[in-house]
Motif scaffolding. Sequence first.
Motif, PDB file in Angstrom:
ATOM      1  N   GLU A   1      -4.922   6.424  -0.871  1.00 28.89           N
ATOM      2  CA  GLU A   1      -4.190   5.161  -0.376  1.00 28.89           C
ATOM      3  C   GLU A   1      -4.412   3.994  -1.092  1.00 28.89           C
ATOM      4  O   GLU A   1      -5.680   3.746  -1.424  1.00 28.89           O
ATOM      5  N   GLY A   2      -3.791   3.187  -1.528  1.00 31.13           N
ATOM      6  CA  GLY A   2      -3.907   1.956  -2.427  1.00 31.13           C
ATOM      7  C   GLY A   2      -2.628   1.393  -3.065  1.00 31.13           C
ATOM      8  O   GLY A   2      -1.438   1.847  -2.622  1.00 31.13           O
ATOM      9  N   GLU A   3      -2.880   0.685  -4.059  1.00 32.83           N
ATOM     10  CA  GLU A   3      -1.773   0.162  -5.012  1.00 32.83           C
ATOM     11  C   GLU A   3      -1.122   1.142  -5.908  1.00 32.83           C
ATOM     12  O   GLU A   3      -1.857   1.991  -6.241  1.00 32.83           O
ATOM     13  N   PHE A   4       0.048   1.185  -5.924  1.00 30.75           N
ATOM     14  CA  PHE A   4       0.688   2.367  -6.689  1.00 30.75           C
ATOM     15  C   PHE A   4      -0.097   2.545  -8.208  1.00 30.75           C
ATOM     16  O   PHE A   4      -0.146   3.499  -8.600  1.00 30.75           O
ATOM     17  N   GLU A   5       0.047   1.286  -8.911  1.00 29.95           N
ATOM     18  CA  GLU A   5      -0.543   1.547 -10.271  1.00 29.95           C
ATOM     19  C   GLU A   5      -1.729   1.955 -10.431  1.00 29.95           C
ATOM     20  O   GLU A   5      -2.044   2.965 -11.150  1.00 29.95           O
ATOM     21  N   GLU A   6      -2.663   1.690  -9.681  1.00 29.22           N
ATOM     22  CA  GLU A   6      -4.316   2.068  -9.675  1.00 29.22           C
ATOM     23  C   GLU A   6      -4.188   3.592  -9.116  1.00 29.22           C
ATOM     24  O   GLU A   6      -4.880   4.264  -9.603  1.00 29.22           O
ATOM     25  N   LEU A   7      -3.420   4.213  -8.402  1.00 33.74           N
ATOM     26  CA  LEU A   7      -3.246   5.450  -7.892  1.00 33.74           C
ATOM     27  C   LEU A   7      -2.625   6.312  -8.891  1.00 33.74           C
ATOM     28  O   LEU A   7      -3.191   7.404  -9.510  1.00 33.74           O
ATOM     29  N   ILE A   8      -1.610   5.701  -9.698  1.00 31.55           N
ATOM     30  CA  ILE A   8      -0.932   6.311 -10.792  1.00 31.55           C
ATOM     31  C   ILE A   8      -2.013   6.725 -11.857  1.00 31.55           C
ATOM     32  O   ILE A   8      -2.007   7.549 -12.588  1.00 31.55           O
ATOM     33  N   ASP A   9      -2.772   5.680 -12.311  1.00 38.52           N
ATOM     34  CA  ASP A   9      -3.809   5.964 -13.150  1.00 38.52           C
ATOM     35  C   ASP A   9      -4.562   6.698 -13.128  1.00 38.52           C
ATOM     36  O   ASP A   9      -5.154   7.481 -13.806  1.00 38.52           O
ATOM     37  N   ILE A  10      -5.104   6.966 -11.482  1.00 38.76           N
ATOM     38  CA  ILE A  10      -6.254   7.941 -11.192  1.00 38.76           C
ATOM     39  C   ILE A  10      -5.322   9.465 -11.491  1.00 38.76           C
ATOM     40  O   ILE A  10      -6.244  10.416 -12.046  1.00 38.76           O
ATOM     41  N   VAL A  11      -4.147   9.566 -11.024  1.00 34.63           N
ATOM     42  CA  VAL A  11      -3.422  10.773 -11.268  1.00 34.63           C
ATOM     43  C   VAL A  11      -3.558  11.162 -12.825  1.00 34.63           C
ATOM     44  O   VAL A  11      -3.817  12.301 -13.222  1.00 34.63           O
ATOM     45  N   LYS A  12      -3.201  10.187 -13.709  1.00 31.01           N
ATOM     46  CA  LYS A  12      -3.334  10.395 -15.267  1.00 31.01           C
ATOM     47  C   LYS A  12      -4.748  10.927 -15.517  1.00 31.01           C
ATOM     48  O   LYS A  12      -4.748  11.754 -16.394  1.00 31.01           O
ATOM     49  N   GLU A  13      -5.701  10.073 -15.210  1.00 34.82           N
ATOM     50  CA  GLU A  13      -6.912  10.689 -15.519  1.00 34.82           C
ATOM     51  C   GLU A  13      -7.447  11.976 -14.856  1.00 34.82           C
ATOM     52  O   GLU A  13      -8.183  12.568 -15.857  1.00 34.82           O
ATOM     53  N   ALA A  14      -6.898  12.329 -13.635  1.00 35.04           N
ATOM     54  CA  ALA A  14      -7.290  13.615 -13.366  1.00 35.04           C
ATOM     55  C   ALA A  14      -6.831  14.845 -14.328  1.00 35.04           C
ATOM     56  O   ALA A  14      -7.434  15.667 -14.613  1.00 35.04           O
ATOM     57  N   GLN A  15      -5.563  14.370 -14.822  1.00 37.15           N
ATOM     58  CA  GLN A  15      -5.262  15.628 -15.918  1.00 37.15           C
ATOM     59  C   GLN A  15      -6.312  15.533 -17.218  1.00 37.15           C
ATOM     60  O   GLN A  15      -6.760  16.677 -17.422  1.00 37.15           O
TER      61      GLN A  15
ATOM     62  N   THR B   1       0.759  -1.042   0.266  1.00 39.05           N
ATOM     63  CA  THR B   1       0.022  -0.090  -0.036  1.00 39.05           C
ATOM     64  C   THR B   1       0.922   1.019  -0.132  1.00 39.05           C
ATOM     65  O   THR B   1       1.807   1.232   0.772  1.00 39.05           O
ATOM     66  N   VAL B   2       0.565   2.267  -0.657  1.00 39.58           N
ATOM     67  CA  VAL B   2       1.327   3.643  -0.916  1.00 39.58           C
ATOM     68  C   VAL B   2       0.365   4.670  -0.751  1.00 39.58           C
ATOM     69  O   VAL B   2      -0.746   4.220  -0.593  1.00 39.58           O
ATOM     70  N   ASN B   3       0.890   5.602  -0.425  1.00 37.43           N
ATOM     71  CA  ASN B   3      -0.021   6.874  -0.464  1.00 37.43           C
ATOM     72  C   ASN B   3       0.526   7.750  -1.593  1.00 37.43           C
ATOM     73  O   ASN B   3       1.621   8.207  -1.826  1.00 37.43           O
ATOM     74  N   ILE B   4      -0.472   8.380  -2.294  1.00 34.50           N
ATOM     75  CA  ILE B   4      -0.091   9.442  -3.283  1.00 34.50           C
ATOM     76  C   ILE B   4      -1.141  10.609  -3.034  1.00 34.50           C
ATOM     77  O   ILE B   4      -2.211  10.750  -2.913  1.00 34.50           O
ATOM     78  N   SER B   5      -0.467  11.601  -3.012  1.00 32.68           N
ATOM     79  CA  SER B   5      -1.064  13.200  -2.792  1.00 32.68           C
ATOM     80  C   SER B   5      -1.227  13.687  -4.081  1.00 32.68           C
ATOM     81  O   SER B   5      -0.092  13.827  -4.842  1.00 32.68           O
TER      82      SER B   5
ATOM     83  N   ILE C   1       4.592  10.857  -3.580  1.00 33.69           N
ATOM     84  CA  ILE C   1       4.371   9.404  -3.399  1.00 33.69           C
ATOM     85  C   ILE C   1       5.178   9.076  -2.061  1.00 33.69           C
ATOM     86  O   ILE C   1       6.409   9.427  -1.812  1.00 33.69           O
ATOM     87  N   ASP C   2       4.412   8.312  -1.413  1.00 34.49           N
ATOM     88  CA  ASP C   2       5.059   7.744  -0.123  1.00 34.49           C
ATOM     89  C   ASP C   2       5.095   6.414  -0.320  1.00 34.49           C
ATOM     90  O   ASP C   2       4.118   5.711  -0.210  1.00 34.49           O
ATOM     91  N   TYR C   3       6.191   5.823  -0.680  1.00 37.96           N
ATOM     92  CA  TYR C   3       6.246   4.276  -0.623  1.00 37.96           C
ATOM     93  C   TYR C   3       7.316   3.756  -0.024  1.00 37.96           C
ATOM     94  O   TYR C   3       8.550   4.314   0.163  1.00 37.96           O
ATOM     95  N   LYS C   4       6.810   2.381   0.650  1.00 36.45           N
ATOM     96  CA  LYS C   4       7.780   1.643   1.353  1.00 36.45           C
ATOM     97  C   LYS C   4       7.564   0.174   1.049  1.00 36.45           C
ATOM     98  O   LYS C   4       6.381  -0.163   0.934  1.00 36.45           O
ATOM     99  N   PRO C   5       8.694  -0.768   1.008  1.00 31.51           N
ATOM    100  CA  PRO C   5       8.552  -2.038   0.753  1.00 31.51           C
ATOM    101  C   PRO C   5       7.254  -2.691   1.553  1.00 31.51           C
ATOM    102  O   PRO C   5       6.609  -3.679   0.910  1.00 31.51           O
ATOM    103  N   GLU C   6       7.180  -2.467   2.972  1.00 30.95           N
ATOM    104  CA  GLU C   6       6.315  -3.184   3.636  1.00 30.95           C
ATOM    105  C   GLU C   6       4.770  -2.110   3.632  1.00 30.95           C
ATOM    106  O   GLU C   6       3.978  -2.711   4.265  1.00 30.95           O
ATOM    107  N   GLY C   7       4.941  -1.232   2.900  1.00 30.14           N
ATOM    108  CA  GLY C   7       3.673  -0.554   2.903  1.00 30.14           C
ATOM    109  C   GLY C   7       3.444   0.494   3.604  1.00 30.14           C
ATOM    110  O   GLY C   7       4.277   0.780   4.750  1.00 30.14           O
ATOM    111  N   VAL C   8       2.643   1.642   3.421  1.00 29.04           N
ATOM    112  CA  VAL C   8       2.383   2.775   4.149  1.00 29.04           C
ATOM    113  C   VAL C   8       1.059   3.181   4.295  1.00 29.04           C
ATOM    114  O   VAL C   8       0.439   3.131   3.071  1.00 29.04           O
ATOM    115  N   THR C   9       0.357   3.509   5.449  1.00 30.79           N
ATOM    116  CA  THR C   9      -1.080   4.066   5.561  1.00 30.79           C
ATOM    117  C   THR C   9      -1.137   5.434   6.008  1.00 30.79           C
ATOM    118  O   THR C   9      -0.025   6.141   6.697  1.00 30.79           O
ATOM    119  N   MET C  10      -2.129   5.823   5.724  1.00 37.37           N
ATOM    120  CA  MET C  10      -2.471   7.494   6.015  1.00 37.37           C
ATOM    121  C   MET C  10      -2.714   7.246   7.850  1.00 37.37           C
ATOM    122  O   MET C  10      -2.148   8.099   8.415  1.00 37.37           O
TER     123      MET C  10
END
Length: 96
Positions: A47-61, A3-7, A78-87
């Motif tokens: 908060e979610g999986e990296f690829e899904e969130l990046i797709d959301i960022v792309k669609e936002a444009q 799990t990653v966080n993307i703002s 982007i806040d990413y760490k191998p074991e995951g990170v939550t809000m």
Amino acid sequence: MPTVNISLQVLPRVKDERLYEVVDKVIEYIDSCGVKYEVGPMETTMEGEFEELIDIVKEAQKICIKEGASRVLSVVKIDYKPEGVTMDEKVGKYRK
């Protein structure tokens, strides 16, 4: 995948009176995606999986352009760490 966080902060180039209207369309889209998110005064954090969130960022444009923006400036964090990170682990102690 962890799990990653993307703002995301979108700054669409539209007339001032339409700014919130266009940003609201992006937030409506994020809401429709079913990911965990929080709207803040300057950005929306997801908060979610990296690829899904990046797709959301792309669609936002694309949403901003579809809504009449001639250009979109976006700030992405982007806040990413191998074991995951939550809000919750980052800000949970500050919530009342």
